[in-house]
Enzyme design. Sequence first.
Site, mmCIF file in Angstrom:
data_model
loop_
_atom_site.group_PDB
_atom_site.id
_atom_site.type_symbol
_atom_site.label_atom_id
_atom_site.label_comp_id
_atom_site.label_asym_id
_atom_site.label_seq_id
_atom_site.Cartn_x
_atom_site.Cartn_y
_atom_site.Cartn_z
ATOM 1 N N SER A 90 5.787 -1.004 3.121
ATOM 2 C CA SER A 90 5.712 -0.736 1.640
ATOM 3 C C SER A 90 5.954 -2.231 1.021
ATOM 4 C CB SER A 90 6.882 0.368 1.226
ATOM 5 O OG SER A 90 8.321 -0.399 1.362
ATOM 6 N N SER A 135 8.435 -1.098 7.099
ATOM 7 C CA SER A 135 8.187 -1.810 5.769
ATOM 8 C C SER A 135 8.090 -3.152 5.646
ATOM 9 C CB SER A 135 8.725 -1.005 4.453
ATOM 10 O OG SER A 135 8.482 0.272 4.186
ATOM 11 N N LYS A 182 11.163 -8.659 -2.975
ATOM 12 C CA LYS A 182 10.513 -7.463 -3.135
ATOM 13 C C LYS A 182 11.165 -6.654 -4.481
ATOM 14 C CE LYS A 182 9.504 -3.030 -0.633
ATOM 15 N NZ LYS A 182 9.945 -2.582 0.890
#
Length: 488
Positions: free
Chosen positions: A152, A176, A77
Site C-alpha cells: 500500500s 506494503s 506515508k
Amino acid sequence: MTFNNKTIEELHNLLVSKEISATELTQATLENIKSREEALNSFVTIAEEQALVQAKAIDEAGIDADNVLSGIPLAVKDNISTDGILTTAASKMLYNYEPIFDATAVANAKTKGMIVVGKTNMDEFAMGGSGETSHYGATKNAWDHSKVPGGSSSGSAAAVASGQVRLSLGSDTGGSIRQPAAFNGIVGLKPTYGTVSRFGLIAFGSSLDQIGPFAPTVKENALLLNAIASEDAKDSTSAPVRIADFTSKIGQDIKGMKIALPKEYLGEGINPEVKETILNAAKHFEKLGAIVEEVSLPHSKYGVAVYYIIASSEASSNLQRFDGIRYGYRAEDATNLDEIYVNSRSQGFGEEVKRRIMLGTFSLSSGYYDAYYKKAGQVRTLIIQDFEKVFADYDLILGPTAPSVAYDLDSLNHDPVAMYLADLLTIPVNLAGLPGISIPAGFSQGLPVGLQLIGPKYSEETIYQAAAAFEATTDYHKQQPVIFGGDN
C-alpha cells in the site's frame, strides 16, 4: 539546482561545508516533487510552507555535523500522523483530518533534523497491494507509468525511485513496504514488530502493522531506521532498542553465513524469470562465501488465508472509530444518528475498505469466530514455528519479494483474490513479526525484480550486512528509471 544522485552522506557533507543550505536543499526537493508529480501522483499533500519553516529553523540553528540526517528532506506515508499537515490515509473519510501531534516515528525523525516535505499517496487505509484504491487516484510505477507501483505504500516507493525525494517512510502490514520497493527497484525494510513505535500510525491490523524506511541504497535505509527506531511508552508493543547503529555490520563480509532458500518460495505461481533471478542471486551469495541451502516452510501456503482473516478482523474493529461524528467525513443526507453512522461510512469508505470490514465482521461474528478467527490464530502459530525451526540452523532466509514484476494498472481490480495472492511471499513475515528487506536483484521485461531477505527477530543489522554485500557487488541499485534521468 538538483541533488537527485547525491547520497545522504554526500548531501550531509555539502550541508556541513555550507555549499548548500537546508533551505536550498528543501526548495530543490520540492521542485523535484512538483516536476514529476503529474506523471506519478505519488503525493497527497506537498507541505511546502511547513517544510521551508523547518528548513529555515535548521539553518538558523546550524547543521549538526555529527548527525548525517540533519537538514535532509523526508516524505511520509499519509497514514502516519504529522502535526499540522493533512493526514488522510488516502480516504474520503479523513479528507480534512489535520492531526495536532506527530507520530513518534516522525517526531524522532524531526529530532534528528529531518524535514517533512509532504505526505505520500497510498492504498486507502493501507488496504490494497497496487496503489489503486486511493481516494486521490492511483500512483504510477516510476519505471513504467502504465504499471502499478505496488502497495500500500505506493507513493513512498515511487517518490524515492523517481528522485522526488531520497528518503521516505511507509508502513507494512502484509508487504506494503517490501512489495512496492520491489516493483520500483529500491530498498524497503519492514522492521521487527515493535522496533518502530506505532503511535500515530492510523491502525489497520494492530498485530501486524509496522512503520519502516525506503531508500535507494541499503546504508541509507539503515540510517533512516536509526532515526525512527525507539521504545515508546505510548505504544505498549514497542520494544527496547537493542542496537545503537543499524549500519554496524555493513561492509563486513558474509563468509560462512548460512542462508535458507525455501522451496515454497520458488514453487507454483512464481514467474519463471523472477525465479531465475532469485536462483542467480542465491549463486551470487555463494560466491560471496555464504552457504545457501534449500529448506521447507510447509505452512507458508496458508499465509494469505490466515492474513485476510486476522487483518480484516482487526481492521473491522480499528475502523469503527470513523463514524462521521468526531472527525472526518460526515454525510449530509442523514436525518438521525443511525443514518449519520451508516451514510457517513458507506460514502466515506471505498469499496476495498468496505469489503475488508465486512470480511472481518463476519470472521468475528457469533458462530463463525471459532471456525475462522480462532483457527487462523492457530495456523499463525504454525507459521511462526516453521520460521523458528529454520532460524535454529540458518542466519537468514532468501526468496523473491513478489511472485511477479509490476503488472498493468487496472488489470486485477476485478479479481481481489488474485491481487491478494501478490502478497503471498511477504505476508508470513508480518504474521511472525519478523524483519524483512527487499533489495533490487535484477530485471524482467524491463521492470525491477526484488529479492527478499528475512531474519529472526531483531536481526536487522545482519539483514543489512547481507543486503549490503549483495549490493556492493552488483549494480542493480544503480539502474534508474527514465523519469529519474536513467536509460531504462
